[in-house]
Design a protein around this motif. Structure first.
Motif, PDB file in Angstrom:
ATOM      1  N   HIS A   8     -62.493 -61.626 -44.914  1.00 26.17           N
ATOM      2  CA  HIS A   8     -63.256 -62.383 -43.925  1.00 26.17           C
ATOM      3  C   HIS A   8     -63.028 -63.878 -44.120  1.00 26.17           C
ATOM      4  CE1 HIS A   8     -67.333 -64.172 -42.617  1.00 26.17           C
ATOM      5  NE2 HIS A   8     -66.500 -64.187 -41.592  1.00 26.17           N
ATOM      6  N   ARG A   9     -63.577 -64.432 -45.187  1.00 28.72           N
ATOM      7  CA  ARG A   9     -63.370 -65.863 -45.427  1.00 28.72           C
ATOM      8  C   ARG A   9     -62.911 -66.148 -46.853  1.00 28.72           C
ATOM      9  NH1 ARG A   9     -68.698 -68.449 -43.040  1.00 28.72           N
ATOM     10  NH2 ARG A   9     -68.245 -70.033 -44.633  1.00 28.72           N
ATOM     11  N   ASN A  49     -63.840 -64.893 -49.878  1.00 28.75           N
ATOM     12  CA  ASN A  49     -64.693 -64.870 -51.067  1.00 28.75           C
ATOM     13  C   ASN A  49     -64.136 -63.861 -52.071  1.00 28.75           C
ATOM     14  OD1 ASN A  49     -66.893 -65.633 -52.601  1.00 28.75           O
ATOM     15  ND2 ASN A  49     -68.262 -64.111 -51.712  1.00 28.75           N
ATOM     16  N   CYS A  66     -68.615 -57.069 -49.907  1.00 28.86           N
ATOM     17  CA  CYS A  66     -68.586 -58.494 -50.212  1.00 28.86           C
ATOM     18  C   CYS A  66     -70.010 -59.024 -50.233  1.00 28.86           C
ATOM     19  CB  CYS A  66     -67.746 -59.225 -49.173  1.00 28.86           C
ATOM     20  SG  CYS A  66     -67.651 -61.003 -49.472  1.00 28.86           S
ATOM     21  N   TYR A  79     -71.000 -61.989 -49.660  1.00 30.63           N
ATOM     22  CA  TYR A  79     -71.275 -63.163 -48.825  1.00 30.63           C
ATOM     23  C   TYR A  79     -71.820 -62.770 -47.444  1.00 30.63           C
ATOM     24  CZ  TYR A  79     -70.448 -68.115 -47.559  1.00 30.63           C
ATOM     25  OH  TYR A  79     -70.583 -69.434 -47.200  1.00 30.63           O
ATOM     26  N   HIS A  80     -71.036 -61.976 -46.669  1.00 35.00           N
ATOM     27  CA  HIS A  80     -71.510 -61.594 -45.332  1.00 35.00           C
ATOM     28  C   HIS A  80     -71.498 -60.089 -45.122  1.00 35.00           C
ATOM     29  CE1 HIS A  80     -69.389 -65.536 -45.106  1.00 35.00           C
ATOM     30  NE2 HIS A  80     -70.500 -65.916 -44.502  1.00 35.00           N
ATOM     31  N   GLY A  81     -71.313 -59.361 -46.239  1.00 33.20           N
ATOM     32  CA  GLY A  81     -71.526 -57.923 -46.186  1.00 33.20           C
ATOM     33  C   GLY A  81     -70.376 -57.074 -45.675  1.00 33.20           C
ATOM     34  N   TRP A  82     -69.198 -57.635 -45.491  1.00 31.89           N
ATOM     35  CA  TRP A  82     -68.067 -56.773 -45.102  1.00 31.89           C
ATOM     36  C   TRP A  82     -67.858 -55.728 -46.188  1.00 31.89           C
ATOM     37  CZ3 TRP A  82     -63.164 -59.056 -42.350  1.00 31.89           C
ATOM     38  CH2 TRP A  82     -63.555 -59.736 -41.191  1.00 31.89           C
ATOM     39  N   HIS A 106     -70.123 -56.716 -40.355  1.00 29.36           N
ATOM     40  CA  HIS A 106     -71.459 -57.018 -39.861  1.00 29.36           C
ATOM     41  C   HIS A 106     -71.365 -57.776 -38.536  1.00 29.36           C
ATOM     42  CE1 HIS A 106     -75.693 -57.866 -40.046  1.00 29.36           C
ATOM     43  NE2 HIS A 106     -75.476 -59.169 -39.974  1.00 29.36           N
ATOM     44  N   ASN A 107     -72.102 -57.278 -37.530  1.00 24.89           N
ATOM     45  CA  ASN A 107     -72.127 -57.917 -36.207  1.00 24.89           C
ATOM     46  C   ASN A 107     -70.703 -58.080 -35.635  1.00 24.89           C
ATOM     47  OD1 ASN A 107     -73.576 -58.828 -34.106  1.00 24.89           O
ATOM     48  ND2 ASN A 107     -74.173 -60.796 -35.007  1.00 24.89           N
TER      49      ASN A 107
END
Ligand code: FES
Ligand code: FE2
Length: 436
Positions: free
Chosen positions: A108-109, A111, A132, A134-137, A149-150
């Protein structure tokens, strides 16, 4: 009950270490075609050499990641941190029991994906998906994306683009290797070669009791590796530890000549023997006798069955130790008759420093006495290693002066000559390719 015996070995016992066939001086170095002259030693401190070595050696070789015992069932994982390559490698055992390696980076980014309390530290555990923080991937055990997520908020995501980034990974004899090249120039089997490969018949898988020690060392990684591929230093660096006649008759009594060397392409091997290969030999250290154990292992090892044809390639009687130095930075030491093995890893952290990791593997103890005997071996190995690390620390400080330009290697140090020869060759070839 083991009785404590403070006396040194008899002359006959001490002499046993020399009772192996050995060729005339100069023979090994000549036979291996390595030249007899001094070997340039700036490969151990020059920062430019170090930068090129990372690319020419570590990014082009199969590297040791860990043992299958670290992935005991489906869904288990561990990470290996290699800060000198800005790399964290994630090893995962999938639902199909295949071991895969990935960059430990969320797509994602970017992390770090798997870590615990501190992102610079290694991590291990078991899971069904890798999430992950950070944003839950989430990613499945094969590295495919399993949850975003989303997701409708994203633009043109494809599963292929956001799968974890793969690293080549192969397993031999339970040793997990990885390769950082886009397309490895050799398979693991080609890289190791058939003589090394044959060692797979040794029952490594029976030795699941693991002791790990690691430490930063103030020397170039090759200097410590050199210390474990010659016994020329033993009567001096380890005079009171291992020299059986040292306490009684002086350190020059037993020269610790190695009887056999082999080179297999870029890999190398020596075989050693002597009193420590045999049972009932007294150690000069009282605690060793008390615990029935020493540097070379417990005196009453378990039966491990046939050890196969690959070990002791010289087929010497009184086999004591096989030491295999696999290019570039892995040693596998197999203690004949004592039925345990250890690995040494030397990971550079700068031109002048490295991180030293050693794993000792035994058949699990069945009672407290066996456990204590193993721990006494671990402590003895650690003491030896501290002595070696101290010696090479002094070497690092001195050789940087530039006062001495080359290593003078004797025939008993032929394997150290072989390591520097191949490292310098690979760096030279890399520099030629780049027109440097
Ligand atoms: S960086 Fe991993 S989910 Fe955002
Ligand atoms: Fe040593």
């Amino acid at each position: 009950m083991t009785t404590i015996d403070f006396s040194a070995l008899t002359e006959a016992e001490a002499a046993g270490i020399q009772n192996f066939p050995k060729p005339a001086p100069g023979t090994w170095t000549e036979a291996f075609g390595l030249g007899k002259g001094p070997v340039p030693l700036d490969d151990c401190y020059d920062p430019d050499f170090y930068e090129d070595e990372k690319e020419a050696v570590f990014r082009r070789s199969w590297l040791f990641g860990g043992r299958m015992q670290q992935l005991p069932r489906k869904g288990t994982y561990f990470t290996k941190e290699l800060p000198f390559l800005n790399l964290s490698v994630l090893f995962v055992r999938g639902m199909d029991d295949t071991v895969r390696a990935f960059h430990n980076v969320c797509t994602h980014r970017g992390n770090k994906l798997m870590w615990d309390d501190y992102p610079g530290q290694e991590s291990s555990g078991a899971c069904r998906q890798m999430a992950c923080k950070y944003h839950g991937w989430r990613f499945d055990l094969e590295g495919e994306i399993s949850y975003v997520h989303n997701a409708p908020e994203f633009f043109d995501l494809t599963a292929e683009d956001i799968a974890l980034k793969k690293i080549h990974c192969e397993v031999w004899a339970g040793f997990i290797f990885f390769n950082l090249e886009e397309t490895p120039r050799a398979t693991l089997r080609e890289f190791l070669g058939e003589d090394v490969w044959k060692m797979e018949t040794y029952p490594f898988e029976k030795m699941t009791q693991r002791y790990v020690i690691e430490s930063p060392v103030n020397s170039n990684w090759k200097l410590l590796m050199d210390a474990f591929q010659e016994l020329y230093h033993v009567p001096y660096v380890h005079s009171k530890m291992n020299n059986p006649s040292g306490l009684a008759t002086g350190t020059d009594k037993v020269p610790f000549m190695m009887p056999k060397f082999h080179v297999f392409g870029k890999h190398r091997q020596y075989t050693s023997g002597g009193p420590h290969a045999n049972f009932g030999v007294r150690s000069p250290r009282p605690l060793d006798n008390f615990f029935g154990s020493a540097f070379y292992g417990p005196e009453s090892p378990p039966d491990i069955g046939p050890v196969g044809d690959g070990v002791n390639p010289s087929k010497i009687d009184g086999w004591g130790l096989d030491s295999w130095q696999l290019y570039p930075n892995l040693d596998i030491l197999i203690w004949g008759r004592r039925n345990w093995y250890l690995t040494y890893e030397y990971w550079p952290t700068s031109a002048d420093t490295h991180h030293f990791i050693w794993n000792l593997w035994f058949v699990p103890p069945t009672n407290a006495r066996e456990r204590l005997a193993q721990e006494q071996t671990v402590l003895s190995v650690r003491e030896f290693a501290i002595q070696d690390a101290g010696a090479v620390n002094a070497m690092q400080v001195a050789l940087k002066s530039g006062a001495v330009k080359g290593f003078q290697f004797c025939d008993q140090e032929v394997l150290a000559r072989h390591l520097h020869h191949h490292i310098q060759n690979d760096v030279a070839e890399y520099r030629r390719e780049l027109g440097k």
